[in-house]
Design a protein around this motif. Structure first.
Motif, PDB file in Angstrom:
ATOM      1  N   THR A  40     -79.633  14.653   7.856  1.00 25.51           N
ATOM      2  CA  THR A  40     -80.182  13.414   8.415  1.00 25.51           C
ATOM      3  C   THR A  40     -81.634  13.236   7.994  1.00 25.51           C
ATOM      4  O   THR A  40     -82.059  12.143   7.592  1.00 25.51           O
ATOM      5  CB  THR A  40     -80.076  13.424   9.951  1.00 25.51           C
ATOM      6  N   ILE A  41     -82.406  14.320   8.061  1.00 23.75           N
ATOM      7  CA  ILE A  41     -83.807  14.275   7.634  1.00 23.75           C
ATOM      8  C   ILE A  41     -83.891  14.008   6.136  1.00 23.75           C
ATOM      9  O   ILE A  41     -84.695  13.193   5.676  1.00 23.75           O
ATOM     10  CB  ILE A  41     -84.527  15.594   7.990  1.00 23.75           C
ATOM     11  N   ALA A  42     -83.045  14.697   5.357  1.00 29.29           N
ATOM     12  CA  ALA A  42     -83.060  14.533   3.901  1.00 29.29           C
ATOM     13  C   ALA A  42     -82.744  13.097   3.497  1.00 29.29           C
ATOM     14  O   ALA A  42     -83.391  12.528   2.615  1.00 29.29           O
ATOM     15  CB  ALA A  42     -82.056  15.494   3.257  1.00 29.29           C
ATOM     16  N   THR A  43     -81.765  12.504   4.157  1.00 28.36           N
ATOM     17  CA  THR A  43     -81.384  11.124   3.855  1.00 28.36           C
ATOM     18  C   THR A  43     -82.520  10.160   4.182  1.00 28.36           C
ATOM     19  O   THR A  43     -82.838   9.256   3.398  1.00 28.36           O
ATOM     20  CB  THR A  43     -80.125  10.730   4.656  1.00 28.36           C
ATOM     21  N   ALA A  44     -83.137  10.365   5.343  1.00 29.36           N
ATOM     22  CA  ALA A  44     -84.249   9.496   5.750  1.00 29.36           C
ATOM     23  C   ALA A  44     -85.451   9.673   4.838  1.00 29.36           C
ATOM     24  O   ALA A  44     -86.134   8.698   4.500  1.00 29.36           O
ATOM     25  CB  ALA A  44     -84.637   9.801   7.202  1.00 29.36           C
ATOM     26  N   LEU A  45     -85.706  10.913   4.407  1.00 27.50           N
ATOM     27  CA  LEU A  45     -86.833  11.185   3.506  1.00 27.50           C
ATOM     28  C   LEU A  45     -86.594  10.535   2.145  1.00 27.50           C
ATOM     29  O   LEU A  45     -87.509   9.914   1.574  1.00 27.50           O
ATOM     30  CB  LEU A  45     -87.013  12.693   3.339  1.00 27.50           C
ATOM     31  N   GLU A  46     -85.378  10.660   1.621  1.00 26.65           N
ATOM     32  CA  GLU A  46     -85.043  10.031   0.342  1.00 26.65           C
ATOM     33  C   GLU A  46     -85.263   8.520   0.411  1.00 26.65           C
ATOM     34  O   GLU A  46     -85.878   7.922  -0.477  1.00 26.65           O
ATOM     35  CB  GLU A  46     -83.595  10.330  -0.031  1.00 26.65           C
ATOM     36  N   GLN A  47     -84.782   7.910   1.489  1.00 27.90           N
ATOM     37  CA  GLN A  47     -84.937   6.463   1.651  1.00 27.90           C
ATOM     38  C   GLN A  47     -86.407   6.072   1.727  1.00 27.90           C
ATOM     39  O   GLN A  47     -86.845   5.103   1.093  1.00 27.90           O
ATOM     40  CB  GLN A  47     -84.203   5.996   2.905  1.00 27.90           C
ATOM     41  N   HIS A  48     -87.188   6.841   2.471  1.00 30.05           N
ATOM     42  CA  HIS A  48     -88.612   6.565   2.618  1.00 30.05           C
ATOM     43  C   HIS A  48     -89.326   6.641   1.265  1.00 30.05           C
ATOM     44  O   HIS A  48     -90.119   5.747   0.926  1.00 30.05           O
ATOM     45  CB  HIS A  48     -89.241   7.558   3.586  1.00 30.05           C
ATOM     46  N   LEU A  50     -88.027   6.360  -1.755  1.00 27.99           N
ATOM     47  CA  LEU A  50     -87.572   5.287  -2.633  1.00 27.99           C
ATOM     48  C   LEU A  50     -88.234   3.959  -2.271  1.00 27.99           C
ATOM     49  O   LEU A  50     -88.575   3.169  -3.154  1.00 27.99           O
ATOM     50  CB  LEU A  50     -86.048   5.156  -2.568  1.00 27.99           C
ATOM     51  N   HIS A  51     -88.454   3.739  -0.975  1.00 28.05           N
ATOM     52  CA  HIS A  51     -89.146   2.517  -0.550  1.00 28.05           C
ATOM     53  C   HIS A  51     -90.619   2.536  -0.953  1.00 28.05           C
ATOM     54  O   HIS A  51     -91.262   1.482  -0.989  1.00 28.05           O
ATOM     55  CB  HIS A  51     -89.005   2.326   0.966  1.00 28.05           C
ATOM     56  N   GLN A  52     -91.119   3.739  -1.241  1.00 28.98           N
ATOM     57  CA  GLN A  52     -92.485   3.863  -1.766  1.00 28.98           C
ATOM     58  C   GLN A  52     -92.478   3.767  -3.297  1.00 28.98           C
ATOM     59  O   GLN A  52     -93.490   4.029  -3.938  1.00 28.98           O
ATOM     60  CB  GLN A  52     -93.097   5.209  -1.335  1.00 28.98           C
ATOM     61  N   HIS A  53     -91.327   3.408  -3.848  1.00 28.19           N
ATOM     62  CA  HIS A  53     -91.142   3.269  -5.302  1.00 28.19           C
ATOM     63  C   HIS A  53     -91.348   4.591  -6.037  1.00 28.19           C
ATOM     64  O   HIS A  53     -91.900   4.617  -7.142  1.00 28.19           O
ATOM     65  CB  HIS A  53     -92.078   2.187  -5.859  1.00 28.19           C
ATOM     66  N   LYS A  54     -90.884   5.680  -5.400  1.00 29.82           N
ATOM     67  CA  LYS A  54     -90.937   7.000  -6.013  1.00 29.82           C
ATOM     68  C   LYS A  54     -89.533   7.415  -6.443  1.00 29.82           C
ATOM     69  O   LYS A  54     -88.542   7.058  -5.800  1.00 29.82           O
ATOM     70  CB  LYS A  54     -91.506   8.032  -5.030  1.00 29.82           C
ATOM     71  N   SER A  55     -89.465   8.154  -7.526  1.00 31.19           N
ATOM     72  CA  SER A  55     -88.182   8.691  -7.978  1.00 31.19           C
ATOM     73  C   SER A  55     -87.826   9.888  -7.095  1.00 31.19           C
ATOM     74  O   SER A  55     -88.541  10.898  -7.090  1.00 31.19           O
ATOM     75  CB  SER A  55     -88.277   9.129  -9.445  1.00 31.19           C
ATOM     76  N   LEU A  92     -83.975  21.287 -12.767  1.00 31.00           N
ATOM     77  CA  LEU A  92     -83.854  20.257 -13.804  1.00 31.00           C
ATOM     78  C   LEU A  92     -84.348  18.901 -13.293  1.00 31.00           C
ATOM     79  O   LEU A  92     -85.090  18.199 -13.984  1.00 31.00           O
ATOM     80  CB  LEU A  92     -82.397  20.138 -14.272  1.00 31.00           C
ATOM     81  N   PHE A  93     -83.937  18.537 -12.092  1.00 30.66           N
ATOM     82  CA  PHE A  93     -84.378  17.264 -11.523  1.00 30.66           C
ATOM     83  C   PHE A  93     -85.891  17.241 -11.358  1.00 30.66           C
ATOM     84  O   PHE A  93     -86.554  16.245 -11.682  1.00 30.66           O
ATOM     85  CB  PHE A  93     -83.708  17.022 -10.171  1.00 30.66           C
ATOM     86  N   SER A  94     -86.457  18.323 -10.861  1.00 26.89           N
ATOM     87  CA  SER A  94     -87.907  18.384 -10.639  1.00 26.89           C
ATOM     88  C   SER A  94     -88.659  18.352 -11.962  1.00 26.89           C
ATOM     89  O   SER A  94     -89.725  17.745 -12.069  1.00 26.89           O
ATOM     90  CB  SER A  94     -88.267  19.645  -9.855  1.00 26.89           C
ATOM     91  N   ALA A  95     -88.079  19.004 -12.985  1.00 29.16           N
ATOM     92  CA  ALA A  95     -88.700  18.983 -14.308  1.00 29.16           C
ATOM     93  C   ALA A  95     -88.689  17.580 -14.907  1.00 29.16           C
ATOM     94  O   ALA A  95     -89.490  17.272 -15.793  1.00 29.16           O
ATOM     95  CB  ALA A  95     -87.986  19.955 -15.245  1.00 29.16           C
ATOM     96  N   SER A  96     -87.814  16.707 -14.405  1.00 30.43           N
ATOM     97  CA  SER A  96     -87.771  15.327 -14.873  1.00 30.43           C
ATOM     98  C   SER A  96     -88.808  14.470 -14.149  1.00 30.43           C
ATOM     99  O   SER A  96     -88.855  13.261 -14.337  1.00 30.43           O
ATOM    100  CB  SER A  96     -86.374  14.729 -14.650  1.00 30.43           C
ATOM    101  N   SER A  97     -89.622  15.114 -13.295  1.00 30.08           N
ATOM    102  CA  SER A  97     -90.675  14.461 -12.520  1.00 30.08           C
ATOM    103  C   SER A  97     -90.130  13.742 -11.289  1.00 30.08           C
ATOM    104  O   SER A  97     -90.794  12.873 -10.730  1.00 30.08           O
ATOM    105  CB  SER A  97     -91.487  13.482 -13.381  1.00 30.08           C
ATOM    106  N   SER A  98     -88.940  14.131 -10.850  1.00 33.15           N
ATOM    107  CA  SER A  98     -88.355  13.544  -9.647  1.00 33.15           C
ATOM    108  C   SER A  98     -88.654  14.425  -8.440  1.00 33.15           C
ATOM    109  O   SER A  98     -88.823  15.642  -8.567  1.00 33.15           O
ATOM    110  CB  SER A  98     -86.838  13.394  -9.810  1.00 33.15           C
ATOM    111  N   LEU A  99     -88.743  13.799  -7.279  1.00 32.19           N
ATOM    112  CA  LEU A  99     -88.843  14.537  -6.028  1.00 32.19           C
ATOM    113  C   LEU A  99     -87.416  14.850  -5.599  1.00 32.19           C
ATOM    114  O   LEU A  99     -86.652  13.959  -5.241  1.00 32.19           O
ATOM    115  CB  LEU A  99     -89.577  13.714  -4.973  1.00 32.19           C
ATOM    116  N   THR A 100     -87.055  16.126  -5.680  1.00 29.26           N
ATOM    117  CA  THR A 100     -85.685  16.557  -5.439  1.00 29.26           C
ATOM    118  C   THR A 100     -85.569  17.109  -4.028  1.00 29.26           C
ATOM    119  O   THR A 100     -86.325  17.996  -3.641  1.00 29.26           O
ATOM    120  CB  THR A 100     -85.285  17.647  -6.447  1.00 29.26           C
ATOM    121  N   ILE A 101     -84.638  16.572  -3.256  1.00 25.58           N
ATOM    122  CA  ILE A 101     -84.464  16.978  -1.861  1.00 25.58           C
ATOM    123  C   ILE A 101     -83.120  17.684  -1.739  1.00 25.58           C
ATOM    124  O   ILE A 101     -82.074  17.095  -2.018  1.00 25.58           O
ATOM    125  CB  ILE A 101     -84.491  15.753  -0.933  1.00 25.58           C
TER     126      ILE A 101
END
Length: 204
Positions: A40-48, A50-55, A92-101
């Motif tokens: 639940t926290i991970a889903t809410a954090l991902e949404q937050h 993305l709304h900040q225009h972050k990968s 791999l995801f983090s190396a792509s400059s993404s915030l991986t949760i």
């Protein structure tokens, strides 16, 4: 194990990728008992984010256990391999400059240490942020949305973390969330504030 392989460096460096995308990659590794509130926290954090225009991208049981790791069960050995694969993918995801949760029980300290080591040994090193979603077994049993604790108590599920299998709590996580007392919204704020303070996240 394949031996006749050679690692091929890409043309775009990690630093250039971060500069072009305006953010730094990092893995936010949520660990805790089943029904502690990790997903639940991970889903809410991902949404937050993305709304900040972050990968940002979330890895959890739904997109890992039903695909990449569908060949694994829940024995200690399979749990170890499950976390190893997740650690490799999150790197791999983090190396792509993404915030991986990631949102997995990941009950064994040694397995989480392997995940951290993969990030530490990456060139350049990638941030690994361990988030302990700390909920008591009693509280998790009250929530128990899938009825798993009830089945575990009845002996219908073997090797169930917190009941018939151990959970090794992180001794020094980067972030410790008291899930019995902290709301999902406040949990997201705590993690986001940490990312800002460390410079992994910048306000647009």
């Amino acid at each position: 194990m394949a031996t006749n392989i050679t690692f091929h460096e890409g043309i775009v460096s990690y630093e250039e990728r971060c500069s072009l995308l305006g953010q730094q990659g990092a893995t936010i590794w949520l660990t805790g008992l089943s029904a502690s509130g990790k997903s639940t926290i991970a889903t809410a954090l991902e949404q937050h984010l993305l709304h900040q225009h972050k990968s940002a991208f979330r890895l959890d049981g739904d997109n890992i256990r039903f695909g990449l790791n569908k060949d694994l069960g829940f024995s200690p050995k399979d749990r170890e391999e499950n976390i190893r694969r997740i650690a490799e993918v999150s790197t791999l995801f983090s190396a792509s400059s993404s915030l991986t949760i990631t949102s997995f029980i990941s009950p064994y300290a040694a397995d989480r240490d392997v995940a951290r080591k993969l990030h530490d040994e990456h060139k350049p090193p990638l941030p690994f942020i361990e988030v302990f979603v700390d909920a008591s077994v009693e509280e998790c049993e009250k929530r128990d949305p899938k009825g798993l604790y009830k089945k575990a108590r009845a002996g219908e599920i073997k090797e169930f973390t917190g009941i018939s299998a151990p959970y090794e709590a992180p001794p020094k996580p980067e972030i410790h969330i008291d899930a019995d007392k902290t709301s999902v919204e406040d949990s997201v704020k705590i993690i986001t504030q940490y990312l800002l303070e460390k410079g992994y996240l910048k306000v647009n």
